[in-house]
Design an enzyme around this catalytic site. Structure first.
Site, PDB file in Angstrom:
ATOM      1  N   ASP A  67      29.339 -15.565   7.693  1.00 57.14           N
ATOM      2  CA  ASP A  67      29.240 -14.547   8.749  1.00 57.14           C
ATOM      3  C   ASP A  67      29.742 -15.039  10.096  1.00 57.14           C
ATOM      4  O   ASP A  67      30.016 -16.232  10.277  1.00 57.14           O
ATOM      5  CB  ASP A  67      27.778 -14.074   8.864  1.00 57.14           C
ATOM      6  CG  ASP A  67      26.790 -15.234   8.920  1.00 57.14           C
ATOM      7  OD1 ASP A  67      27.224 -16.384   9.129  1.00 57.14           O
ATOM      8  OD2 ASP A  67      25.586 -14.993   8.757  1.00 57.14           O
ATOM      9  N   ASN A 137      12.875 -13.111   8.293  1.00 56.44           N
ATOM     10  CA  ASN A 137      12.665 -11.785   7.693  1.00 56.44           C
ATOM     11  C   ASN A 137      13.328 -11.673   6.314  1.00 56.44           C
ATOM     12  O   ASN A 137      13.474 -10.580   5.780  1.00 56.44           O
ATOM     13  CB  ASN A 137      13.183 -10.685   8.629  1.00 56.44           C
ATOM     14  CG  ASN A 137      14.686 -10.796   8.890  1.00 56.44           C
ATOM     15  OD1 ASN A 137      15.352 -11.646   8.310  1.00 56.44           O
ATOM     16  ND2 ASN A 137      15.207  -9.944   9.752  1.00 56.44           N
ATOM     17  N   HIS A 139      16.451 -12.461   5.552  1.00 55.15           N
ATOM     18  CA  HIS A 139      17.893 -12.186   5.496  1.00 55.15           C
ATOM     19  C   HIS A 139      18.684 -13.381   4.989  1.00 55.15           C
ATOM     20  O   HIS A 139      18.275 -14.533   5.162  1.00 55.15           O
ATOM     21  CB  HIS A 139      18.440 -11.647   6.832  1.00 55.15           C
ATOM     22  CG  HIS A 139      18.621 -12.659   7.920  1.00 55.15           C
ATOM     23  ND1 HIS A 139      18.350 -12.388   9.241  1.00 55.15           N
ATOM     24  CD2 HIS A 139      19.079 -13.937   7.919  1.00 55.15           C
ATOM     25  CE1 HIS A 139      18.637 -13.431   9.980  1.00 55.15           C
ATOM     26  NE2 HIS A 139      19.070 -14.389   9.198  1.00 55.15           N
ATOM     27  N   GLU A 144      20.522  -8.038   6.779  1.00 52.90           N
ATOM     28  CA  GLU A 144      19.173  -7.778   7.271  1.00 52.90           C
ATOM     29  C   GLU A 144      18.406  -6.929   6.246  1.00 52.90           C
ATOM     30  O   GLU A 144      19.017  -6.308   5.370  1.00 52.90           O
ATOM     31  CB  GLU A 144      19.261  -7.036   8.610  1.00 52.90           C
ATOM     32  CG  GLU A 144      19.907  -7.838   9.735  1.00 52.90           C
ATOM     33  CD  GLU A 144      18.997  -8.930  10.307  1.00 52.90           C
ATOM     34  OE1 GLU A 144      18.224  -9.550   9.555  1.00 52.90           O
ATOM     35  OE2 GLU A 144      19.090  -9.172  11.528  1.00 52.90           O
TER      36      GLU A 144
HETATM   37  C1  GLP Z   1      21.334 -16.891  11.052  1.00 56.84           C
HETATM   38  C2  GLP Z   1      22.446 -16.993  10.025  1.00 56.84           C
HETATM   39  C3  GLP Z   1      21.909 -17.250   8.641  1.00 56.84           C
HETATM   40  C4  GLP Z   1      20.904 -18.394   8.682  1.00 56.84           C
HETATM   41  C5  GLP Z   1      19.748 -17.984   9.557  1.00 56.84           C
HETATM   42  C6  GLP Z   1      18.645 -19.026   9.632  1.00 56.84           C
HETATM   43  O1  GLP Z   1      20.804 -15.638  11.183  1.00 56.84           O
HETATM   44  N1  GLP Z   1      23.256 -15.814   9.991  1.00 56.84           N
HETATM   45  O2  GLP Z   1      22.990 -17.564   7.769  1.00 56.84           O
HETATM   46  O3  GLP Z   1      20.469 -18.675   7.385  1.00 56.84           O
HETATM   47  O4  GLP Z   1      20.250 -17.778  10.871  1.00 56.84           O
HETATM   48  O5  GLP Z   1      18.972 -19.993  10.564  1.00 56.84           O
HETATM   49  P1  GLP Z   1      18.187 -21.340  10.788  1.00 56.84           P
HETATM   50  O6  GLP Z   1      18.640 -22.262   9.723  1.00 56.84           O
HETATM   51  O7  GLP Z   1      18.619 -21.808  12.146  1.00 56.84           O
HETATM   52  O8  GLP Z   1      16.744 -21.037  10.713  1.00 56.84           O
END
Ligand code: GLP
Length: 267
Positions: A67, A137, A139, A144
């Site tokens: 993404d 959440n 995702h 989402e």
């Molecule tokens: C973002 C990314 C996800 C990632 C998530 C969790 O929203 N789009 O791909 O898994 O954050 O991030 P973190 O590893 O910093 O908790």
């Protein structure tokens, strides 16, 4: 689906790197799906170290990121383009023309960009191994809650929770995107193998719902229960709400024994 519980974030990264190393050894033209966020940072560091020790090479590897934010230039320090370059790509021998990250600015046609991204993945023969993180959440990528099982790469509007969670990366008063372009659930589920990394107590509820909860678009990661070869690679803290922990330990123990046996008999 396999659940592997490691003691801490470093052992999660070590174990994940082993999966990637083995895949690369078998297939140097590996098509690797990559993720951003703080969770995979230790994994990237480990892979960089293995590369520096000449135990791994990414010369013929192709990567597809999950993404990217809408509205940030690729050299913006909070963009995922910048993240990948700084935390991984610039430290290894990968050919940058083989690294794909979706990108769409407000002037571009998002449908066309999304279609091209899907086409690029298809042209490469599909993703062999997809690395994922997980949002609080549930995702994955930026899919989402309410994301459709059949969704492909597209624009998603971020939830308030995700915006709040990711605000820690932005300075006060700085523009923070509210939309992103992300691989869809179907795109992710088409990968031949998926490894979801999760560390920390703040991920425990999402992990429990994803692994043991009902399959529901309310927790997109739970849709991974449909996938034939998904590994949840998590640390003790992230596993703290799982109900069947002893079973997962038992399975992992037996799986490792079988793998070691076969590997030894291969020599
Ligand atoms: C973002 C990314 C996800 C990632 C998530 C969790 O929203 N789009 O791909 O898994 O954050 O991030 P973190 O590893 O910093 O908790």
């Amino acid at each position: 689906m396999q659940v592997i519980i490691s003691s801490d974030p470093q052992s999660v990264a070590d174990r994940a790197s082993l999966f990637i190393k083995r895949k690369l050894e078998k297939n140097p033209q590996l098509i690797l799906g990559l993720s951003t966020g703080s969770t995979p940072l230790k994994l990237y560091q480990k892979l960089i170290n293995l590369y520096k020790k000449q135990l791994m090479s990414f010369k013929t590897t192709t990567t597809f990121n999950l993404d990217e934010y809408i509205g940030l230039a690729s050299d913006h320090p909070q963009s995922y383009h910048y993240f990948m370059k700084e935390n991984f790509f610039k430290h290894i021998d990968i050919n940058l023309t083989n690294t794909y990250i979706p990108q769409c600015n407000q002037k571009q046609n998002p449908f066309l960009i999304a279609e091209t991204y899907e086409e690029n993945i298809k042209q490469c023969g599909g993703i062999d191994l997809q690395i994922l993180g997980i949002g609080r959440n549930g995702h994955i990528g930026f899919n989402e809650p309410s994301s459709s099982l059949s969704s492909k790469t597209r624009i998603k509007t971020l939830t308030k929770e995700t915006i709040a969670d990711n605000s820690r990366f932005f300075k006060q008063g700085e523009f923070q995107p509210i939309q992103a372009i992300t691989m869809g659930m179907q795109t992710i589920l088409a990968a031949k193998m998926i490894i979801l990394l999760a560390t920390g107590k703040h991920k425990a509820e999402a992990v429990q719902k994803a692994v043991e909860g009902p399959v529901s678009a309310s927790c997109p990661a739970s849709l991974l229960q449909f996938h034939q070869h998904t590994v949840f690679l998590i640390d003790e803290d992230a596993s703290s709400q799982l109900k069947n922990k002893s079973y997962y330990y038992h399975v992992d123990d037996l799986t490792q024994k079988i793998e070691n046996l076969y590997r030894l008999s291969d020599i």
